[in-house]
Design a protein around this motif. Structure first.
Motif, short mmCIF file in Angstrom:
data_model
loop_
_atom_site.label_atom_id
_atom_site.label_comp_id
_atom_site.label_asym_id
_atom_site.label_seq_id
_atom_site.Cartn_x
_atom_site.Cartn_y
_atom_site.Cartn_z
N GLY A 181 0.79 -1.22 0.00
CA GLY A 181 0.00 0.00 0.00
C GLY A 181 0.82 1.27 0.00
N SER A 182 0.13 2.40 0.15
CA SER A 182 0.75 3.72 0.14
C SER A 182 0.92 4.30 1.54
N GLN A 183 0.52 3.55 2.56
CA GLN A 183 0.66 3.98 3.95
C GLN A 183 1.43 2.91 4.74
N PRO A 184 2.15 3.31 5.79
CA PRO A 184 2.83 2.30 6.61
C PRO A 184 1.83 1.30 7.21
N VAL A 185 2.26 0.08 7.37
CA VAL A 185 1.42 -0.96 7.98
C VAL A 185 2.14 -1.47 9.23
N THR A 186 1.38 -1.54 10.33
CA THR A 186 1.91 -2.09 11.57
C THR A 186 1.43 -3.52 11.74
N VAL A 187 2.37 -4.43 11.97
CA VAL A 187 2.05 -5.83 12.22
C VAL A 187 2.40 -6.12 13.67
N ASN A 188 1.40 -6.41 14.48
CA ASN A 188 1.62 -6.78 15.88
C ASN A 188 1.79 -8.29 16.00
N ILE A 189 2.82 -8.69 16.72
CA ILE A 189 3.05 -10.12 16.97
C ILE A 189 2.48 -10.41 18.36
N LEU A 190 1.34 -11.08 18.38
CA LEU A 190 0.62 -11.29 19.62
C LEU A 190 1.22 -12.42 20.44
N GLU A 191 1.45 -13.55 19.79
CA GLU A 191 2.09 -14.70 20.40
C GLU A 191 2.93 -15.37 19.34
N GLY A 192 3.94 -16.12 19.75
CA GLY A 192 4.73 -16.80 18.75
C GLY A 192 5.91 -17.55 19.34
N ALA A 193 6.28 -18.63 18.68
CA ALA A 193 7.43 -19.42 19.10
C ALA A 193 7.98 -20.17 17.90
N SER A 194 9.29 -20.42 17.93
CA SER A 194 9.95 -21.18 16.88
C SER A 194 11.06 -22.00 17.52
N TYR A 195 11.02 -23.31 17.32
CA TYR A 195 12.02 -24.19 17.94
C TYR A 195 12.54 -25.21 16.93
N LEU A 196 13.80 -25.58 17.16
CA LEU A 196 14.44 -26.65 16.40
C LEU A 196 14.20 -28.00 17.10
N SER A 197 14.27 -29.07 16.30
CA SER A 197 14.29 -30.40 16.93
C SER A 197 15.53 -30.56 17.78
N GLN A 198 16.68 -30.17 17.22
CA GLN A 198 17.96 -30.24 17.93
C GLN A 198 18.59 -28.85 17.99
N PRO A 199 18.92 -28.30 19.12
CA PRO A 199 18.85 -28.91 20.45
C PRO A 199 17.62 -28.50 21.26
N ASP A 200 16.73 -27.69 20.66
CA ASP A 200 15.66 -27.05 21.45
C ASP A 200 14.64 -28.03 22.01
N ALA A 201 14.23 -29.01 21.19
CA ALA A 201 13.12 -29.87 21.59
C ALA A 201 13.25 -31.24 20.95
N PRO A 202 14.22 -32.05 21.41
CA PRO A 202 14.38 -33.38 20.83
C PRO A 202 13.19 -34.29 21.13
N PHE A 203 13.01 -35.27 20.28
CA PHE A 203 11.91 -36.24 20.47
C PHE A 203 12.31 -37.27 21.52
N ILE A 204 12.19 -36.88 22.77
CA ILE A 204 12.57 -37.78 23.86
C ILE A 204 11.36 -38.62 24.27
N PRO A 205 11.59 -39.84 24.77
CA PRO A 205 10.47 -40.64 25.26
C PRO A 205 9.91 -40.05 26.55
N LEU A 206 8.60 -39.91 26.61
CA LEU A 206 7.93 -39.38 27.80
C LEU A 206 6.80 -40.32 28.20
N SER A 207 6.42 -40.27 29.46
CA SER A 207 5.24 -41.00 29.91
C SER A 207 4.01 -40.44 29.23
N SER A 208 2.95 -41.22 29.23
CA SER A 208 1.75 -40.81 28.51
C SER A 208 1.05 -39.63 29.16
#
Length: 452
Positions: free
Chosen positions: A109-136
């Motif tokens: 557009g011809s006017q500035p646009v503001t984008v608010n980030i309300l919530e958000g997360a980004s993680y890797l498998s390694q090392p942030d969140a490996p697929f470890i075995p957990l109880s049910s």
């Protein structure tokens, strides 16, 4: 292949695992009241395995772009979500450069646009969140329990968190672009050299915005070290690049309610980021009458083509725009929030103990028997791996708890909560979760009353 003698020795020493026994839970399965909202979701999950640089998903207009078919021309305005999940692999194995995932936003557009980030997360498998075995069933009030990046991302967003790597807002000048995400998926030092990244964000813009997700290998500095691609390099890839290859399997066309042989992976804009359900006996009722002692009923969760569990209900989000070789629906509803309210009512003359549980029955379109089928023990495949939030009244006070569930195919699941309801008493239970990436639908939410 093992030598014959060793193979025979092992088969004699290790008893074969007996096949699971199938059990039947006799009960009704009901459609879940409510529906998906209309919030559009930028849904980037194809190709899942990214081996070459290119465009993953672009909602930009095709004008001025070299490969016009790679751009879907869909502007976002107001509330919208972004979901992206992709995997990098060293190919060939000695090529250990990091693959970068970039998400670019453009203000036409011809006017500035503001984008608010309300919530958000980004993680890797390694090392942030490996697929470890957990109880049910693991309490997760602190949010420290997770297995896999999808499990961790959805746990964060469910709690309303915004990871520190994201600003609260970005302001995009007229006619310009900015990077929303520019993060690596490193493989060096991993065995095998394979890694993945899951991202989910909730945003709001005050003007039209185009978005694209792109894959590019790290650039190399003069000293041989890696650096992230810059905005100009991302923009050039968007303008001159083509869709990333190799492509995923082409989905089977969906006709009627037949089960597709191949569901396919999603690349497009899906419609709906939240399903709100107020579960009562009928639309004019105020309460949900509990089952009779020893009985139960269930409501479908993330039901889909070929997996409606006899409800006749398809909950998967439709696609507003998509590439022709990708999924027809957002099968699995990855990242979609289910917000379910159950105003339970005990209409009996005795105190009753009522349980609420998430379960993963054997997938069926129409129920072949008079209820849901399960395995004892469950099959080995994990079908659900994520956090569920419970709010309920107990002893006159609101209780709020989070539980991380790992459910395998055919698993009956443990009660999320047990409530003791006096005769004539009512109690509100609220269940919230984001359907986790790396899960396989459908599930059910089951209300049961213990036998007297």
């Amino acid at each position: 292949m093992l030598p014959l003698l060793l193979s025979l020795t092992l088969s004699q020493a290790v008893p074969a695992t007996p096949p699971p026994t199938e059990i039947l839970q006799v009960q009704s399965v009901r459609p879940l009241p409510g529906k998906l909202d209309a919030v559009p979701v930028f849904n980037s999950n194809s190709p899942e395995l990214v081996l070459k640089e290119g465009i993953l998903l672009s909602t930009f207009p095709s004008a001025g772009k070299k490969v016009t078919s790679a751009h879907l021309d869909f502007p976002f305005r107001g509330r919208f979500d972004i979901f992206a999940h992709h995997v990098a692999k060293a190919d060939p194995p000695e090529n250990l450069r990091s693959l970068y995932l970039g998400i670019i936003l453009h203000n036409p557009g011809s006017q500035p646009v503001t984008v608010n980030i309300l919530e958000g997360a980004s993680y890797l498998s390694q090392p942030d969140a490996p697929f470890i075995p957990l109880s049910s069933f693991v309490p997760n009030n602190l949010g420290t329990v997770f297995a896999g990046p999808g499990s961790r991302v959805t746990s964060d967003v469910l709690r309303g968190r915004k990871q520190d790597i994201f600003p609260s807002q970005i302001i995009i000048p007229p006619g310009e672009s900015q990077m929303l995400l520019n993060l690596p998926i490193p493989v060096q030092g991993l065995t095998p050299p394979l890694n993945g990244r899951s991202t989910y964000m909730r945003l709001r813009s005050n003007g039209n915005i185009y978005a694209a997700s792109l894959a590019m290998f790290a650039r190399t500095n003069t000293d041989g070290s890696e650096r992230s691609p810059n905005l100009e390099e991302w923009q050039n890839l968007l303008d001159q690049g083509e869709l990333s290859t190799p492509r995923d399997k082409v989905p089977t066309p969906i006709t009627g309610n037949n089960k597709p042989e191949i569901y396919g992976r999603v690349a497009g804009v899906s419609k709906g980021s939240r399903w709100r359900a107020y579960v009562v006996d009928k639309p004019t009722s105020k309460y949900l009458t509990i089952p009779q002692p020893g009985e139960a009923f269930s409501y479908g969760l993330s039901t889909l083509h070929g997996g409606m569990l006899g409800t006749g209900q398809i909950q998967t989000a439709p696609m507003l725009v998509r590439y022709p070789d990708t999924a027809y629906y957002a099968h699995g509803n990855y990242g979609i929030q289910y917000s379910i309210k159950l105003p339970l009512y005990n209409n009996t003359q005795n105190q009753q103990t009522v349980s609420i549980a998430v379960q993963t029955p054997i997938k069926e379109n129409e129920l072949s028997k008079s209820g849901l089928r399960f395995f004892v023990p469950p099959a080995r495949q994990v079908f659900f791996r994520g956090t569920v939030r419970l709010r309920y009244q107990a002893d006159g006070k609101w209780q709020n708890k989070f539980v991380h569930l790992v459910q395998k195919r055919g698993e009956t699941g443990e009660p999320l909560v047990l409530l003791n309801l006096k005769p004539g008493e009512n109690s509100l239970v609220e269940v919230d979760f984001l359907y986790p990436p790396d899960a396989s639908p459908p599930q059910v939410l089951t209300v049961s009353t213990q036998s007297n």
